[in-house]
Design a protein around this motif. Structure first.
Motif, PDB file in Angstrom:
ATOM      1  N   HIS A 104     -19.897 -71.121  -0.196  1.00  0.00           N
ATOM      2  CA  HIS A 104     -18.532 -70.591  -0.240  1.00  0.00           C
ATOM      3  C   HIS A 104     -17.551 -71.725   0.029  1.00  0.00           C
ATOM      4  CE1 HIS A 104     -20.262 -66.575  -0.169  1.00  0.00           C
ATOM      5  NE2 HIS A 104     -21.108 -67.061   0.723  1.00  0.00           N
ATOM      6  N   THR A 105     -16.510 -71.842  -0.806  1.00  0.00           N
ATOM      7  CA  THR A 105     -15.532 -72.909  -0.651  1.00  0.00           C
ATOM      8  C   THR A 105     -14.166 -72.323  -0.313  1.00  0.00           C
ATOM      9  OG1 THR A 105     -16.725 -74.330  -2.201  1.00  0.00           O
ATOM     10  CG2 THR A 105     -14.425 -74.890  -1.774  1.00  0.00           C
ATOM     11  N   LEU A 106     -13.545 -72.908   0.697  1.00  0.00           N
ATOM     12  CA  LEU A 106     -12.205 -72.526   1.133  1.00  0.00           C
ATOM     13  C   LEU A 106     -11.275 -73.704   0.879  1.00  0.00           C
ATOM     14  CD1 LEU A 106     -13.353 -71.138   4.578  1.00  0.00           C
ATOM     15  CD2 LEU A 106     -12.786 -69.782   2.568  1.00  0.00           C
ATOM     16  N   HIS A 107     -10.092 -73.445   0.362  1.00  0.00           N
ATOM     17  CA  HIS A 107      -9.126 -74.503   0.054  1.00  0.00           C
ATOM     18  C   HIS A 107      -7.865 -74.298   0.892  1.00  0.00           C
ATOM     19  CE1 HIS A 107      -6.939 -77.449  -2.290  1.00  0.00           C
ATOM     20  NE2 HIS A 107      -5.948 -76.592  -2.315  1.00  0.00           N
ATOM     21  N   PHE A 108      -7.390 -75.410   1.482  1.00  0.00           N
ATOM     22  CA  PHE A 108      -6.186 -75.359   2.310  1.00  0.00           C
ATOM     23  C   PHE A 108      -5.275 -76.532   1.968  1.00  0.00           C
ATOM     24  CE2 PHE A 108      -9.809 -73.737   4.698  1.00  0.00           C
ATOM     25  CZ  PHE A 108      -9.386 -72.445   4.940  1.00  0.00           C
ATOM     26  N   SER A 109      -3.969 -76.281   1.933  1.00  0.00           N
ATOM     27  CA  SER A 109      -2.964 -77.319   1.721  1.00  0.00           C
ATOM     28  C   SER A 109      -2.124 -77.432   2.983  1.00  0.00           C
ATOM     29  CB  SER A 109      -2.060 -76.974   0.540  1.00  0.00           C
ATOM     30  OG  SER A 109      -2.796 -76.952  -0.658  1.00  0.00           O
ATOM     31  N   ALA A 110      -1.900 -78.651   3.431  1.00  0.00           N
ATOM     32  CA  ALA A 110      -1.121 -78.887   4.654  1.00  0.00           C
ATOM     33  C   ALA A 110       0.278 -78.308   4.504  1.00  0.00           C
ATOM     34  CB  ALA A 110      -1.058 -80.373   4.956  1.00  0.00           C
ATOM     35  N   GLY A 111       0.730 -77.659   5.550  1.00  0.00           N
ATOM     36  CA  GLY A 111       2.068 -77.090   5.562  1.00  0.00           C
ATOM     37  C   GLY A 111       2.136 -75.693   4.976  1.00  0.00           C
ATOM     38  N   LYS A 112       1.021 -75.205   4.425  1.00  0.00           N
ATOM     39  CA  LYS A 112       0.969 -73.847   3.883  1.00  0.00           C
ATOM     40  C   LYS A 112      -0.009 -73.051   4.730  1.00  0.00           C
ATOM     41  CE  LYS A 112       1.936 -75.137  -0.854  1.00  0.00           C
ATOM     42  NZ  LYS A 112       1.393 -75.198  -2.214  1.00  0.00           N
ATOM     43  N   ALA A 113       0.380 -71.826   5.092  1.00  0.00           N
ATOM     44  CA  ALA A 113      -0.477 -70.992   5.949  1.00  0.00           C
ATOM     45  C   ALA A 113      -1.870 -70.894   5.334  1.00  0.00           C
ATOM     46  CB  ALA A 113       0.139 -69.620   6.104  1.00  0.00           C
TER      47      ALA A 113
END
Length: 170
Positions: A104-113
Protein backbone atom coordinates in the motif's frame (compact mmCIF):
# COMPACT_ATOMS: atom_id res chain seq x y z
CA UNK A 1 -0.46 24.76 -16.57
CA UNK A 2 -0.09 28.09 -14.76
CA UNK A 3 3.04 29.06 -12.83
CA UNK A 4 2.89 31.85 -10.29
CA UNK A 5 5.88 34.14 -9.87
CA UNK A 6 6.74 36.25 -6.89
CA UNK A 7 8.59 39.54 -6.87
CA UNK A 8 11.16 39.90 -4.12
CA UNK A 9 11.74 43.20 -2.36
CA UNK A 10 14.91 43.73 -4.38
CA UNK A 11 12.90 43.48 -7.61
CA UNK A 12 14.17 40.06 -8.76
CA UNK A 13 11.67 37.54 -10.03
CA UNK A 14 11.82 33.87 -9.10
CA UNK A 15 9.58 30.82 -9.29
CA UNK A 16 8.30 29.42 -5.99
CA UNK A 17 10.01 26.36 -4.60
CA UNK A 18 8.30 23.07 -5.33
CA UNK A 19 6.71 21.41 -2.33
CA UNK A 20 8.56 18.42 -0.94
CA UNK A 21 6.85 15.05 -1.20
CA UNK A 22 6.88 11.88 0.87
CA UNK A 23 5.72 8.51 -0.41
CA UNK A 24 5.30 5.76 2.16
CA UNK A 25 4.98 2.23 0.85
CA UNK A 26 4.18 -0.42 3.40
CA UNK A 27 3.70 -4.11 3.03
CA UNK A 28 1.20 -6.12 5.04
CA UNK A 29 2.49 -9.70 4.82
CA UNK A 30 0.47 -12.87 4.33
CA UNK A 31 0.62 -14.76 7.63
CA UNK A 32 -0.03 -18.47 7.98
CA UNK A 33 -2.10 -18.42 11.18
CA UNK A 34 -5.30 -20.14 12.29
CA UNK A 35 -7.20 -16.90 13.05
CA UNK A 36 -6.23 -13.94 10.89
CA UNK A 37 -7.41 -10.38 11.48
CA UNK A 38 -6.30 -7.38 9.45
CA UNK A 39 -3.84 -5.27 11.42
CA UNK A 40 -4.53 -1.83 12.83
CA UNK A 41 -1.78 0.48 11.50
CA UNK A 42 -0.62 3.97 12.48
CA UNK A 43 1.83 6.05 10.42
CA UNK A 44 3.23 9.27 11.87
CA UNK A 45 6.26 11.56 11.94
CA UNK A 46 8.16 12.30 15.14
CA UNK A 47 10.66 15.04 15.77
CA UNK A 48 14.00 14.55 17.54
CA UNK A 49 12.18 15.30 20.82
CA UNK A 50 9.89 12.28 20.19
CA UNK A 51 6.84 14.51 19.86
CA UNK A 52 4.41 13.84 17.05
CA UNK A 53 4.93 16.30 14.21
CA UNK A 54 2.18 14.80 12.02
CA UNK A 55 -0.29 11.93 12.06
CA UNK A 56 -0.31 10.63 8.49
CA UNK A 57 -2.56 7.56 8.59
CA UNK A 58 -4.47 5.40 11.07
CA UNK A 59 -6.17 2.25 9.79
CA UNK A 60 -8.68 0.55 12.05
CA UNK A 61 -11.95 -1.38 11.87
CA UNK A 62 -14.56 1.19 10.95
CA UNK A 63 -17.58 -1.08 10.55
CA UNK A 64 -17.78 -2.36 14.11
CA UNK A 65 -21.09 -1.65 15.78
CA UNK A 66 -21.26 1.57 17.83
CA UNK A 67 -17.71 2.59 16.88
CA UNK A 68 -16.28 -0.32 18.87
CA UNK A 69 -13.29 -0.50 16.49
CA UNK A 70 -11.83 2.61 18.14
CA UNK A 71 -11.63 0.75 21.46
CA UNK A 72 -8.71 -1.32 20.11
CA UNK A 73 -6.67 1.65 18.86
CA UNK A 74 -4.83 1.66 22.20
CA UNK A 75 -3.16 -1.60 21.04
CA UNK A 76 -1.05 0.67 18.81
CA UNK A 77 0.83 1.44 22.02
CA UNK A 78 3.51 3.92 20.92
CA UNK A 79 1.16 5.91 18.71
CA UNK A 80 -1.60 5.83 21.36
CA UNK A 81 0.68 7.17 24.09
CA UNK A 82 2.17 9.90 21.94
CA UNK A 83 -0.88 11.11 20.06
CA UNK A 84 -3.81 8.73 19.62
CA UNK A 85 -5.56 9.19 22.93
CA UNK A 86 -5.84 12.92 22.25
CA UNK A 87 -7.58 12.47 18.88
CA UNK A 88 -11.29 12.23 18.22
CA UNK A 89 -11.74 9.49 15.62
CA UNK A 90 -12.36 9.49 12.72
CA UNK A 91 -9.84 12.13 11.59
CA UNK A 92 -10.55 13.49 8.11
CA UNK A 93 -7.77 12.63 5.67
CA UNK A 94 -5.94 10.48 8.24
CA UNK A 95 -8.14 7.61 9.42
CA UNK A 96 -9.43 4.82 7.27
CA UNK A 97 -10.34 1.15 7.15
CA UNK A 98 -7.87 -1.67 7.74
CA UNK A 99 -6.14 -2.91 4.59
CA UNK A 100 -5.77 -6.33 3.00
CA UNK A 101 -2.53 -8.25 2.62
CA UNK A 102 -0.27 -6.59 0.04
CA UNK A 103 1.60 -3.38 -0.69
CA UNK A 104 0.00 0.00 0.00
CA UNK A 105 1.39 3.41 -0.99
CA UNK A 106 0.52 6.70 0.69
CA UNK A 107 1.45 10.05 -0.89
CA UNK A 108 1.93 13.30 1.03
CA UNK A 109 2.90 16.82 -0.07
CA UNK A 110 4.46 19.24 2.42
CA UNK A 111 2.12 21.99 3.51
CA UNK A 112 -1.00 20.01 2.55
CA UNK A 113 -2.99 18.13 5.19
CA UNK A 114 -2.08 15.92 6.89
CA UNK A 115 1.62 16.84 6.36
CA UNK A 116 2.34 20.35 7.69
CA UNK A 117 5.42 22.38 6.87
CA UNK A 118 8.07 20.89 9.12
CA UNK A 119 10.80 22.95 10.78
CA UNK A 120 14.33 22.01 9.67
CA UNK A 121 15.72 19.12 11.68
CA UNK A 122 15.92 15.40 12.26
CA UNK A 123 12.71 13.35 12.09
CA UNK A 124 11.59 9.74 12.08
CA UNK A 125 8.83 8.10 10.10
CA UNK A 126 7.09 5.74 12.51
CA UNK A 127 4.93 2.81 11.39
CA UNK A 128 3.21 0.68 14.00
CA UNK A 129 0.98 -2.36 13.44
CA UNK A 130 -1.04 -4.44 15.92
CA UNK A 131 -3.26 -7.38 15.14
CA UNK A 132 -5.99 -9.02 17.20
CA UNK A 133 -4.86 -12.51 18.23
CA UNK A 134 -1.50 -11.51 16.79
CA UNK A 135 1.52 -9.41 17.55
CA UNK A 136 2.76 -5.85 17.41
CA UNK A 137 5.53 -4.25 15.46
CA UNK A 138 7.07 -0.78 15.28
CA UNK A 139 9.43 0.36 12.53
CA UNK A 140 11.37 3.65 12.46
CA UNK A 141 12.98 5.34 9.48
CA UNK A 142 15.09 8.43 10.31
CA UNK A 143 15.29 11.30 7.78
CA UNK A 144 16.44 14.92 7.57
CA UNK A 145 14.15 17.86 6.78
CA UNK A 146 14.22 19.80 4.52
CA UNK A 147 14.88 17.21 1.86
CA UNK A 148 18.14 18.03 0.08
CA UNK A 149 18.01 15.31 -2.58
CA UNK A 150 15.68 12.55 -3.69
CA UNK A 151 16.31 9.37 -1.77
CA UNK A 152 14.68 6.15 -0.74
CA UNK A 153 14.99 4.80 2.80
CA UNK A 154 13.54 1.58 4.17
CA UNK A 155 13.10 -0.74 7.13
CA UNK A 156 12.20 -4.41 7.15
CA UNK A 157 9.55 -5.78 9.46
CA UNK A 158 9.76 -9.27 10.91
CA UNK A 159 6.17 -10.24 11.71
CA UNK A 160 3.21 -7.86 11.38
CA UNK A 161 4.85 -5.61 8.77
CA UNK A 162 6.93 -6.40 5.71
CA UNK A 163 9.17 -3.81 4.04
CA UNK A 164 8.35 -0.15 4.69
CA UNK A 165 9.86 2.34 2.25
CA UNK A 166 10.04 6.12 2.55
CA UNK A 167 10.66 7.92 -0.75
CA UNK A 168 11.67 11.58 -0.28
CA UNK A 169 11.44 14.09 -3.12
CA UNK A 170 12.56 17.72 -2.77
Amino acid sequence: MRTSLSVLLCGAVSAPAAAAELDVTLQIPQLDVAEYHRPYVAVWIEGADQRVAANLAVWYELKKKDGEGTKWLKDLRQWWRRSGRELQMPVDGVSGATRVVGEHTLHFSAGKAPLPELAPGQYQLMVEAAREVGGRELLKIPFQWPIAKAEQLSAQGSAELGRVTLALKP
